[in-house]
Scaffold this motif. Structure first.
Motif, PDB file in Angstrom:
ATOM      1  N   UNK A   1      19.938 -40.979  -5.505  1.00 48.21           N
ATOM      2  CA  UNK A   1      19.771 -39.810  -6.865  1.00 48.21           C
ATOM      3  C   UNK A   1      18.408 -39.811  -6.967  1.00 48.21           C
ATOM      4  N   UNK A   2      18.214 -38.702  -7.945  1.00 48.04           N
ATOM      5  CA  UNK A   2      16.870 -38.675  -8.581  1.00 48.04           C
ATOM      6  C   UNK A   2      16.253 -39.954  -9.383  1.00 48.04           C
ATOM      7  N   UNK A   3      17.386 -40.417 -10.100  1.00 47.67           N
ATOM      8  CA  UNK A   3      17.166 -41.697 -10.852  1.00 47.67           C
ATOM      9  C   UNK A   3      16.469 -42.899  -9.952  1.00 47.67           C
ATOM     10  N   UNK A   4      16.846 -42.732  -8.790  1.00 46.49           N
ATOM     11  CA  UNK A   4      16.592 -43.800  -7.812  1.00 46.49           C
ATOM     12  C   UNK A   4      14.989 -44.017  -7.592  1.00 46.49           C
ATOM     13  N   UNK A   5      14.409 -42.887  -7.722  1.00 43.96           N
ATOM     14  CA  UNK A   5      12.811 -42.993  -7.653  1.00 43.96           C
ATOM     15  C   UNK A   5      12.433 -43.247  -8.907  1.00 43.96           C
ATOM     16  N   UNK A   6      11.789 -44.627  -8.835  1.00 45.62           N
ATOM     17  CA  UNK A   6      11.617 -45.254 -10.077  1.00 45.62           C
ATOM     18  C   UNK A   6      10.150 -46.133 -10.157  1.00 45.62           C
ATOM     19  N   UNK A   7       9.754 -46.400 -11.069  1.00 45.94           N
ATOM     20  CA  UNK A   7       8.649 -47.505 -10.972  1.00 45.94           C
ATOM     21  C   UNK A   7       9.428 -48.982 -11.792  1.00 45.94           C
ATOM     22  N   UNK A   8       9.259 -50.043 -10.873  1.00 49.68           N
ATOM     23  CA  UNK A   8       9.779 -51.117 -11.559  1.00 49.68           C
ATOM     24  C   UNK A   8       8.625 -52.432 -11.704  1.00 49.68           C
ATOM     25  N   UNK A   9       8.579 -52.945 -12.775  1.00 51.52           N
ATOM     26  CA  UNK A   9       7.811 -54.121 -13.114  1.00 51.52           C
ATOM     27  C   UNK A   9       8.032 -55.041 -12.456  1.00 51.52           C
ATOM     28  N   UNK A  10       7.434 -56.102 -12.116  1.00 48.08           N
ATOM     29  CA  UNK A  10       7.249 -57.265 -11.289  1.00 48.08           C
ATOM     30  C   UNK A  10       7.236 -58.453 -12.099  1.00 48.08           C
ATOM     31  N   UNK A  11       8.231 -59.292 -12.243  1.00 49.34           N
ATOM     32  CA  UNK A  11       7.851 -60.703 -12.736  1.00 49.34           C
ATOM     33  C   UNK A  11       6.884 -61.650 -11.999  1.00 49.34           C
ATOM     34  N   UNK A  12       6.117 -62.475 -12.607  1.00 46.96           N
ATOM     35  CA  UNK A  12       5.275 -63.251 -11.897  1.00 46.96           C
ATOM     36  C   UNK A  12       5.815 -63.946 -10.641  1.00 46.96           C
ATOM     37  N   UNK A  13       6.891 -64.299 -10.770  1.00 53.06           N
ATOM     38  CA  UNK A  13       7.361 -65.196  -9.639  1.00 53.06           C
ATOM     39  C   UNK A  13       7.511 -64.370  -8.594  1.00 53.06           C
ATOM     40  N   UNK A  14       7.947 -63.060  -8.500  1.00 56.42           N
ATOM     41  CA  UNK A  14       8.178 -62.028  -7.620  1.00 56.42           C
ATOM     42  C   UNK A  14       6.703 -61.797  -6.890  1.00 56.42           C
ATOM     43  N   UNK A  15       5.735 -61.432  -7.860  1.00 58.37           N
ATOM     44  CA  UNK A  15       4.347 -61.284  -7.166  1.00 58.37           C
ATOM     45  C   UNK A  15       4.018 -62.405  -6.516  1.00 58.37           C
ATOM     46  N   UNK A  16       3.929 -63.626  -6.871  1.00 59.67           N
ATOM     47  CA  UNK A  16       3.631 -64.883  -6.016  1.00 59.67           C
ATOM     48  C   UNK A  16       4.235 -65.082  -4.737  1.00 59.67           C
ATOM     49  N   UNK A  17       5.499 -64.859  -4.678  1.00 57.56           N
ATOM     50  CA  UNK A  17       6.319 -64.676  -3.250  1.00 57.56           C
ATOM     51  C   UNK A  17       6.053 -63.530  -2.520  1.00 57.56           C
ATOM     52  N   UNK A  18       5.522 -62.517  -3.098  1.00 57.14           N
ATOM     53  CA  UNK A  18       5.089 -61.393  -2.461  1.00 57.14           C
ATOM     54  C   UNK A  18       3.590 -61.521  -1.833  1.00 57.14           C
ATOM     55  N   UNK A  19       2.787 -62.004  -2.466  1.00 55.41           N
ATOM     56  CA  UNK A  19       1.370 -62.515  -2.067  1.00 55.41           C
ATOM     57  C   UNK A  19       1.622 -63.529  -0.640  1.00 55.41           C
ATOM     58  N   UNK A  20       2.410 -64.597  -0.991  1.00 54.72           N
ATOM     59  CA  UNK A  20       2.715 -65.419   0.118  1.00 54.72           C
ATOM     60  C   UNK A  20       3.341 -64.571   1.365  1.00 54.72           C
ATOM     61  N   UNK A  21       4.263 -63.752   1.107  1.00 53.66           N
ATOM     62  CA  UNK A  21       5.151 -63.139   2.218  1.00 53.66           C
ATOM     63  C   UNK A  21       3.971 -62.278   2.978  1.00 53.66           C
ATOM     64  N   UNK A  22       3.087 -61.452   2.316  1.00 54.50           N
ATOM     65  CA  UNK A  22       1.938 -60.675   2.881  1.00 54.50           C
ATOM     66  C   UNK A  22       1.280 -61.573   3.872  1.00 54.50           C
ATOM     67  N   UNK A  23       1.011 -62.750   3.839  1.00 48.75           N
ATOM     68  CA  UNK A  23       0.102 -63.625   4.487  1.00 48.75           C
ATOM     69  C   UNK A  23       0.895 -64.203   5.764  1.00 48.75           C
ATOM     70  N   UNK A  24       2.272 -64.340   5.367  1.00 46.24           N
ATOM     71  CA  UNK A  24       3.310 -65.019   6.475  1.00 46.24           C
ATOM     72  C   UNK A  24       3.506 -63.988   7.501  1.00 46.24           C
ATOM     73  N   UNK A  25       4.078 -62.878   7.031  1.00 51.06           N
ATOM     74  CA  UNK A  25       4.708 -61.931   8.039  1.00 51.06           C
ATOM     75  C   UNK A  25       4.032 -60.453   7.997  1.00 51.06           C
TER      76      UNK A  25
END
Length: 234
Positions: free
Chosen positions: A58-82
């Motif tokens: 759906x058109x509504x599915x295209x969206x921008x979603x804010x990220x809480x700090x714990x998600x940002x932290x884990x994504x940073x770690x994930x980028x280094x790992x995988x």
């Protein structure tokens, strides 16, 4: 949850993404400095084969979603790992290919539920005996004993009925937002709901505590009505 998949679970629980949106996510859609992601590309699994679409259903599915700090932290770690996938995918299997939901559920998700104590139960009763218990399809408790913890957990993972679904993380996300007083139209927007009625129908059950907040907000409201002593009549 194995380290390789912690950011995946965090993204579903902390940003409300659907499975296909997580699988289709690429690094160029993530801005860790602005703590937001653009949801668009999705992965679709049919008969064990994963393909990608550049847009949601759906058109509504295209969206921008804010990220809480714990998600940002884990994504940073994930980028280094995988390492990223062929098209820059954030999440891949151990061979670098697309994640399959059926495989993830059987080999990663459900075993993690058992280890977390959220599906069945495994306890050591003797030095080399582990007792596993779970509920079958009829709700009856089944108990078996095994020579080690790994085999006991694997048995519970395969045989136990019910348990938390990956999609339930998305439901939890929406419930948290509604319970914390986020306006329902904003909840609908970050969830990617085309109709706000969808959000209302699914998540207004979480408004119980919110209703009390509404009452409390008027507790000291100065507008009161008192009958004038000289007034007469009904």
């Amino acid at each position: 949850m194995p380290e390789r998949y912690r950011a995946l679970v965090a993204l579903a629980g902390g940003a409300g993404l659907r499975w296909g949106e997580c699988v289709g996510l690429t690094w160029d859609a993530i801005d860790l400095e602005k703590t937001a992601i653009r949801v668009g590309r999705v992965g679709i699994e049919v008969a064990g084969h994963v393909t990608f679409k550049p847009y949601p259903k759906t058109r509504a599915g295209r969206r921008v979603v804010p990220l809480p700090p714990f998600v940002v932290k884990l994504l940073r770690a994930h980028r280094k790992l995988v390492p990223p996938g062929p098209a820059g995918e954030v999440f891949t299997n151990e061979a670098g290919g697309p994640l399959r939901r059926t495989v993830f559920r059987a080999w990663i998700w459900r075993p993690a539920l058992v280890r977390a104590g959220l599906l069945g139960k495994v306890v050591q009763v003797e030095p080399r005996v582990w007792r596993a218990s779970w509920r079958d399809r009829d709700g009856n408790e089944v108990i078996e004993e095994f020579p080690n913890r790994r085999v006991a957990r694997a048995r519970v993972s395969r045989m136990a009925q019910g348990g938390l679904r990956f999609h339930d993380l998305r439901h939890s996300y929406a419930t948290w937002l509604v319970s914390d007083g986020v306006p329902i139209n904003d909840v609908a927007r970050v969830m990617g709901h085309e109709q706000i009625s969808t959000t209302l129908d699914r998540y207004t059950h979480a408004f119980g505590a919110g209703a009390e907040k509404v009452r409390d907000s008027f507790a000291d409201f100065p507008l009161t009505f008192e009958a004038d002593e000289d007034e007469s009549g009904p």
